[in-house]
Design a protein around this motif. Structure first.
Motif, PDB file in Angstrom:
ATOM      1  N   LEU A 168       0.842  -1.184   0.000  1.00 14.92           N
ATOM      2  CA  LEU A 168       0.000   0.000   0.000  1.00 14.92           C
ATOM      3  C   LEU A 168       0.883   1.242   0.000  1.00 14.92           C
ATOM      4  O   LEU A 168       1.738   1.412   0.874  1.00 14.92           O
ATOM      5  CB  LEU A 168      -0.904   0.017   1.235  1.00 14.92           C
ATOM      6  CG  LEU A 168      -1.656   1.327   1.516  1.00 14.92           C
ATOM      7  CD1 LEU A 168      -2.581   1.683   0.356  1.00 14.92           C
ATOM      8  CD2 LEU A 168      -2.425   1.232   2.830  1.00 14.92           C
ATOM      9  N   PHE A 169       0.673   2.110  -0.994  1.00 14.76           N
ATOM     10  CA  PHE A 169       1.390   3.378  -1.065  1.00 14.76           C
ATOM     11  C   PHE A 169       0.519   4.462  -0.433  1.00 14.76           C
ATOM     12  O   PHE A 169      -0.547   4.811  -0.958  1.00 14.76           O
ATOM     13  CB  PHE A 169       1.724   3.723  -2.519  1.00 14.76           C
ATOM     14  CG  PHE A 169       2.733   2.798  -3.125  1.00 14.76           C
ATOM     15  CD1 PHE A 169       4.087   3.041  -3.001  1.00 14.76           C
ATOM     16  CD2 PHE A 169       2.322   1.653  -3.800  1.00 14.76           C
ATOM     17  CE1 PHE A 169       5.031   2.169  -3.539  1.00 14.76           C
ATOM     18  CE2 PHE A 169       3.248   0.782  -4.350  1.00 14.76           C
ATOM     19  CZ  PHE A 169       4.607   1.031  -4.217  1.00 14.76           C
TER      20      PHE A 169
ATOM     21  N   VAL B  22      -2.864   3.602  -3.518  1.00 17.98           N
ATOM     22  CA  VAL B  22      -2.777   2.523  -4.502  1.00 17.98           C
ATOM     23  C   VAL B  22      -2.152   1.284  -3.866  1.00 17.98           C
ATOM     24  O   VAL B  22      -1.163   1.381  -3.128  1.00 17.98           O
ATOM     25  CB  VAL B  22      -1.946   2.960  -5.723  1.00 17.98           C
ATOM     26  CG1 VAL B  22      -1.666   1.783  -6.662  1.00 17.98           C
ATOM     27  CG2 VAL B  22      -2.668   4.076  -6.473  1.00 17.98           C
ATOM     28  N   TYR B  23      -2.725   0.122  -4.165  1.00 16.60           N
ATOM     29  CA  TYR B  23      -2.182  -1.168  -3.735  1.00 16.60           C
ATOM     30  C   TYR B  23      -1.562  -1.848  -4.956  1.00 16.60           C
ATOM     31  O   TYR B  23      -2.192  -1.938  -6.015  1.00 16.60           O
ATOM     32  CB  TYR B  23      -3.286  -2.072  -3.185  1.00 16.60           C
ATOM     33  CG  TYR B  23      -3.983  -1.568  -1.946  1.00 16.60           C
ATOM     34  CD1 TYR B  23      -3.716  -2.125  -0.698  1.00 16.60           C
ATOM     35  CD2 TYR B  23      -4.944  -0.562  -2.026  1.00 16.60           C
ATOM     36  CE1 TYR B  23      -4.380  -1.683   0.445  1.00 16.60           C
ATOM     37  CE2 TYR B  23      -5.610  -0.115  -0.895  1.00 16.60           C
ATOM     38  CZ  TYR B  23      -5.328  -0.683   0.336  1.00 16.60           C
ATOM     39  OH  TYR B  23      -5.990  -0.245   1.461  1.00 16.60           O
ATOM     40  N   LEU B  24      -0.331  -2.343  -4.807  1.00 16.48           N
ATOM     41  CA  LEU B  24       0.408  -2.923  -5.929  1.00 16.48           C
ATOM     42  C   LEU B  24       0.941  -4.304  -5.598  1.00 16.48           C
ATOM     43  O   LEU B  24       1.545  -4.495  -4.548  1.00 16.48           O
ATOM     44  CB  LEU B  24       1.582  -2.008  -6.303  1.00 16.48           C
ATOM     45  CG  LEU B  24       2.641  -2.584  -7.257  1.00 16.48           C
ATOM     46  CD1 LEU B  24       2.061  -2.810  -8.660  1.00 16.48           C
ATOM     47  CD2 LEU B  24       3.861  -1.664  -7.319  1.00 16.48           C
TER      48      LEU B  24
ATOM     49  N   VAL C 193       2.344   3.879 -10.950  1.00 18.64           N
ATOM     50  CA  VAL C 193       2.998   3.487  -9.700  1.00 18.64           C
ATOM     51  C   VAL C 193       4.012   2.356  -9.874  1.00 18.64           C
ATOM     52  O   VAL C 193       5.078   2.368  -9.254  1.00 18.64           O
ATOM     53  CB  VAL C 193       1.931   3.121  -8.638  1.00 18.64           C
ATOM     54  CG1 VAL C 193       2.555   2.466  -7.418  1.00 18.64           C
ATOM     55  CG2 VAL C 193       1.153   4.369  -8.232  1.00 18.64           C
ATOM     56  N   PRO C 194       3.762   1.337 -10.722  1.00 19.38           N
ATOM     57  CA  PRO C 194       4.721   0.228 -10.829  1.00 19.38           C
ATOM     58  C   PRO C 194       6.055   0.576 -11.481  1.00 19.38           C
ATOM     59  O   PRO C 194       7.044  -0.142 -11.276  1.00 19.38           O
ATOM     60  CB  PRO C 194       3.977  -0.806 -11.693  1.00 19.38           C
ATOM     61  CG  PRO C 194       2.531  -0.437 -11.608  1.00 19.38           C
ATOM     62  CD  PRO C 194       2.516   1.046 -11.466  1.00 19.38           C
TER      63      PRO C 194
ATOM     64  N   VAL D   6      -3.101  -4.152  -9.606  1.00 17.58           N
ATOM     65  CA  VAL D   6      -3.194  -2.861  -8.929  1.00 17.58           C
ATOM     66  C   VAL D   6      -4.635  -2.585  -8.508  1.00 17.58           C
ATOM     67  O   VAL D   6      -5.561  -2.789  -9.292  1.00 17.58           O
ATOM     68  CB  VAL D   6      -2.717  -1.702  -9.841  1.00 17.58           C
ATOM     69  CG1 VAL D   6      -2.423  -0.467  -9.025  1.00 17.58           C
ATOM     70  CG2 VAL D   6      -1.505  -2.091 -10.666  1.00 17.58           C
ATOM     71  N   ILE D   7      -4.803  -2.134  -7.274  1.00 20.37           N
ATOM     72  CA  ILE D   7      -6.084  -1.611  -6.816  1.00 20.37           C
ATOM     73  C   ILE D   7      -5.948  -0.098  -6.786  1.00 20.37           C
ATOM     74  O   ILE D   7      -5.084   0.440  -6.080  1.00 20.37           O
ATOM     75  CB  ILE D   7      -6.455  -2.143  -5.424  1.00 20.37           C
ATOM     76  CG1 ILE D   7      -6.448  -3.672  -5.400  1.00 20.37           C
ATOM     77  CG2 ILE D   7      -7.833  -1.614  -5.001  1.00 20.37           C
ATOM     78  CD1 ILE D   7      -6.554  -4.261  -4.002  1.00 20.37           C
ATOM     79  N   VAL D   8      -6.787   0.571  -7.554  1.00 17.76           N
ATOM     80  CA  VAL D   8      -6.630   2.015  -7.763  1.00 17.76           C
ATOM     81  C   VAL D   8      -7.876   2.759  -7.275  1.00 17.76           C
ATOM     82  O   VAL D   8      -8.963   2.574  -7.836  1.00 17.76           O
ATOM     83  CB  VAL D   8      -6.399   2.328  -9.257  1.00 17.76           C
ATOM     84  CG1 VAL D   8      -6.229   3.823  -9.475  1.00 17.76           C
ATOM     85  CG2 VAL D   8      -5.176   1.575  -9.781  1.00 17.76           C
ATOM     86  N   PRO D   9      -7.757   3.595  -6.249  1.00 19.07           N
ATOM     87  CA  PRO D   9      -8.901   4.416  -5.839  1.00 19.07           C
ATOM     88  C   PRO D   9      -9.236   5.449  -6.901  1.00 19.07           C
ATOM     89  O   PRO D   9      -8.400   5.763  -7.767  1.00 19.07           O
ATOM     90  CB  PRO D   9      -8.415   5.069  -4.545  1.00 19.07           C
ATOM     91  CG  PRO D   9      -6.931   5.094  -4.673  1.00 19.07           C
ATOM     92  CD  PRO D   9      -6.556   3.863  -5.447  1.00 19.07           C
TER      93      PRO D   9
END
Length: 209
Positions: A70-71, A76-78, A159-160, A181-184
């Motif tokens: 989690l960033f 964002v979750y990667l 992000v990656p 990726v989970i992107v809000p």
């Protein structure tokens, strides 16, 4: 499924979201988004790790343990499924990047958009990625994302790039980079940002010619 049908389905889903969101405050939509992401993480058995642990582990995620980092700056979750062959996009460099993806609306739990089909086999999405002193920016130049959402690339897609190689397979065992990726909404495509919903993506990145 034809390109037109895919685009029409995506636009139909967006119209439904628009009608629902007209009756909600922004704070309510943000709370619903957070709840949807948390439920998705539970349902998929995702283990969330911190950026500190991510860096301590050599900037990799344990796929066997279904780890996502989690960033905190963007939510964002990667997960890095494959680091990829070749090299990273260097500072000062611009590169055309070929993308295959699926986009799932986390709020409605539906597959919203994809170019992973036989119809799009010869027409992957292409974006131009720029690395300016470690800051990445990009624009779509063709493909499904471009047709539906326009040229702007979701910041969650960028992000990656500090952590993956973007090359082209040369040897038999070479593999292109793949991420989940989970992107809000705030870091998503324009409709996700406007209507405040998160998306889950599976994306491969390959350097263009």
């Amino acid at each position: 499924m034809t390109k037109t049908k895919i685009i029409m389905l995506a636009l139909g889903a967006l119209l439904m979201l628009s009608a629902c969101n007209d009756r909600e405050t922004y704070a309510e939509m943000k709370e619903k988004e957070r709840s949807a992401i948390n439920q998705f993480i539970i349902d998929k058995g995702i283990k969330v790790i911190s950026e500190t642990d991510f860096k301590a582990n050599g900037e990799v995620t344990n796929v066997a343990n279904n780890e996502f980092v989690l960033f905190g700056s963007n939510g964002v979750y990667l997960q890095i499924v494959r680091k990829g062959c070749g090299e990273k996009i260097k500072s000062g460099e611009s590169a055309n990047v070929i993308c295959r993806f699926l986009e799932r609306n986390v709020l409605t739990d539906t597959l919203q958009l994809t170019n992973n089909s036989l119809y799009f086999a010869s027409m992957p999405d292409v974006m131009q990625v720029n690395n300016t002193s470690g800051t990445f920016s990009a624009s779509f130049v063709s493909g499904v994302m471009y047709s539906v959402y326009g040229a702007s690339v979701p910041t969650g897609w960028l992000v990656p790039f500090p952590y993956i190689n973007v090359g082209r397979p040369v040897n038999e065992n070479d593999e292109i980079a793949k991420v989940k990726v989970i992107v809000p909404g705030e870091a998503g495509q324009q409709q996700a940002s406007q209507y405040v919903y998160p998306c889950y993506y599976e994306i491969t990145f390959e350097r263009g010619i």
